[in-house]
Design a protein around this motif. Structure first.
Motif, mmCIF file in Angstrom:
data_model
loop_
_atom_site.group_PDB
_atom_site.id
_atom_site.type_symbol
_atom_site.label_atom_id
_atom_site.label_comp_id
_atom_site.label_asym_id
_atom_site.label_seq_id
_atom_site.Cartn_x
_atom_site.Cartn_y
_atom_site.Cartn_z
ATOM 1 N N THR A 1 9.711 34.965 -5.272
ATOM 2 C CA THR A 1 8.680 33.939 -5.051
ATOM 3 C C THR A 1 8.558 33.012 -6.255
ATOM 4 O O THR A 1 8.523 31.782 -6.119
ATOM 5 C CB THR A 1 7.320 34.602 -4.773
ATOM 6 N N LYS A 2 8.483 33.577 -7.446
ATOM 7 C CA LYS A 2 8.355 32.775 -8.661
ATOM 8 C C LYS A 2 9.607 31.919 -8.904
ATOM 9 O O LYS A 2 9.523 30.752 -9.290
ATOM 10 C CB LYS A 2 8.108 33.680 -9.869
ATOM 11 N N GLU B 1 9.520 29.038 -6.671
ATOM 12 C CA GLU B 1 8.449 28.121 -7.082
ATOM 13 C C GLU B 1 8.912 27.204 -8.208
ATOM 14 O O GLU B 1 8.677 25.987 -8.178
ATOM 15 C CB GLU B 1 7.235 28.939 -7.517
ATOM 16 N N GLU C 1 11.426 24.521 -7.074
ATOM 17 C CA GLU C 1 10.861 23.417 -6.290
ATOM 18 C C GLU C 1 10.535 22.202 -7.156
ATOM 19 O O GLU C 1 10.417 21.087 -6.653
ATOM 20 C CB GLU C 1 9.608 23.886 -5.553
#
Length: 405
Positions: free
Chosen positions: A360-361, A364, A367
């Protein structure tokens, strides 16, 4: 002894059933590549043996080439003669006389592919053994660990005799297991991973990331030299240089330090995946060993692998460093690998990398980057060269062969 040919035994290829012919054909092609500058040789691949007619070529020079060809269990310098028992006895005696010293022992062992031959294996063994004992009475027979072992093979086209057998490289012929990419750094582990991949029949293409001016021409040359070391097992290898400077500088500026390595390796894997698919590769190999460094924890591997569904194969994953070094020394890549030239895996290395990054990190932080633009510009700058062995590697010494021939 004036050997007339080299007899090659296949080993694992013998278990391939209906696919056996294709494996033998590939091995034939690989053997022909490493022997291409011996025009007098004639190679005859058969179902259970490959015969190389020497036609006057030095047997020792040929065997130096064969020792690095995957798919060969072992090989023997041999003499082919007519299937005449008296001639077989005389030739076996001559072979033993050339090696005999007081106190040595001997054994005769026979295989008979031609079952129409008038003598069976036991009769041949006894006849030849008695003939040798009559001429060298002090020479003792020993069945378990003889000093001199004469192998006789009765085949349809003649009788083959040999007194020495040398181990081959084993494995499967390179190319029989498809094509894959190897992520080649300048370290110890990835060349070993490439060697192990080729031993299982995989044709590998090297993908190397370089970041000038942070990495030097010496570092790039080192990676190419490591590839040269591995070409002796494959004949030639495609070396793909991927520019990585812009990507690394961008990650350094915009990603938190703890995730620098994770995001960097995700980009490497993305690029490798795209190149692999474009070049019809089936998998990606690398030199990761579980827990060896921060980027090789299981959590890190999971976060990095998130960018592809292509199989990632890690031949050295469960080896410790001493095991990997032992193989590196065996294949002669270790001294090159430890040369102190920076590669792009070590520049901008964070002081405290995240050992348990999350997918997830990582997503992130990416992005915030122009992932597509960075990838496309790197792909536009790749350079592909075909690397073949230096001629001098063929002159390497094999003390075991030299001592016995």
């Amino acid at each position: 002894m004036n050997y007339t040919e080299i007899m090659i035994r296949y080993g694992e290829l013998s278990t391939k059933g209906k696919n056996r012919r294709s494996f033998i054909d590939r091995l034939h092609g690989n053997v022909a590549k490493v022997l291409q500058d011996f025009p007098e040789l004639r190679i005859h691949p058969k179902r259970d043996r490959m015969h190389i007619n020497l036609n006057g070529t030095d047997a020792q020079a040929v065997m130096k080439r064969l020792q690095v060809v995957f798919g060969i269990q072992n090989y023997s310098p041999s003499i082919r003669i007519d299937k005449d028992l008296e001639l077989i006895k005389q030739t076996a005696l001559q072979m033993i006389q050339e090696q005999y010293q007081p106190g040595k022992t001997f054994k005769i062992t026979t295989k008979r592919a031609d079952h129409e031959f008038e003598y069976d294996t036991n009769q041949i063994n006894l006849a030849v053994g008695d003939y040798v004992s009559d001429h060298i009475p002090e020479l003792q027979a020993e069945m378990r660990r003889p000093d001199i072992k004469i192998r006789i093979e009765i085949r349809f086209d003649g009788a083959y005799l040999s007194s020495q057998t040398f181990p081959g490289a084993g494995g499967l012929p390179v190319g029989t297991a498809g094509k894959a990419a190897l992520m080649l750094s300048g370290g110890i582990d990835s060349p070993v991973a490439g060697y192990l991949a080729m031993k299982r029949g995989v044709e590998v293409e090297m993908i190397h990331f370089y970041s000038p001016p942070y990495t030097s021409e010496h570092a790039l040359q080192k990676a190419q030299d490591l590839t040269v070391k591995l070409t002796k097992y494959a004949g030639h290898i495609q070396f793909i240089q991927v520019p990585f400077t812009e990507i690394q500088e961008t990650i350094k500026k915009q990603v938190p330090e703890g995730y620098l390595m994770t995001v960097q390796r995700r980009f490497m894997l993305r690029l490798t995946d795209l190149i692999t698919k474009k070049r019809h590769g089936l998998a990606i190999f690398n030199g990761e060993s579980v827990g060896q460094v921060a980027s090789q924890t299981l959590e890190s591997m999971a976060a990095i692998n998130d960018v592809t569904t292509t199989p990632i194969i890690r031949p050295v994953a469960t080896m410790d460093k001493t095991e990997i070094i032992k193989i590196a020394e065996k294949i002669d890549t270790f001294d090159l690998s430890i040369q102190p030239f920076e590669d792009c895996c070590t520049i901008f290395a964070p002081t405290r990398p995240k050992t348990k990054p999350t997918i997830t990190k990582a997503r992130e932080y990416e992005e915030q980057l122009d992932v597509e633009g960075l990838i496309n510009r790197a792909l536009a700058g790749i350079k592909i060269i075909n690397i073949t062995p230096f001629d001098h590697y063929l002159e390497q010494k094999n003390s075991e062969i030299e001592a016995l021939l």
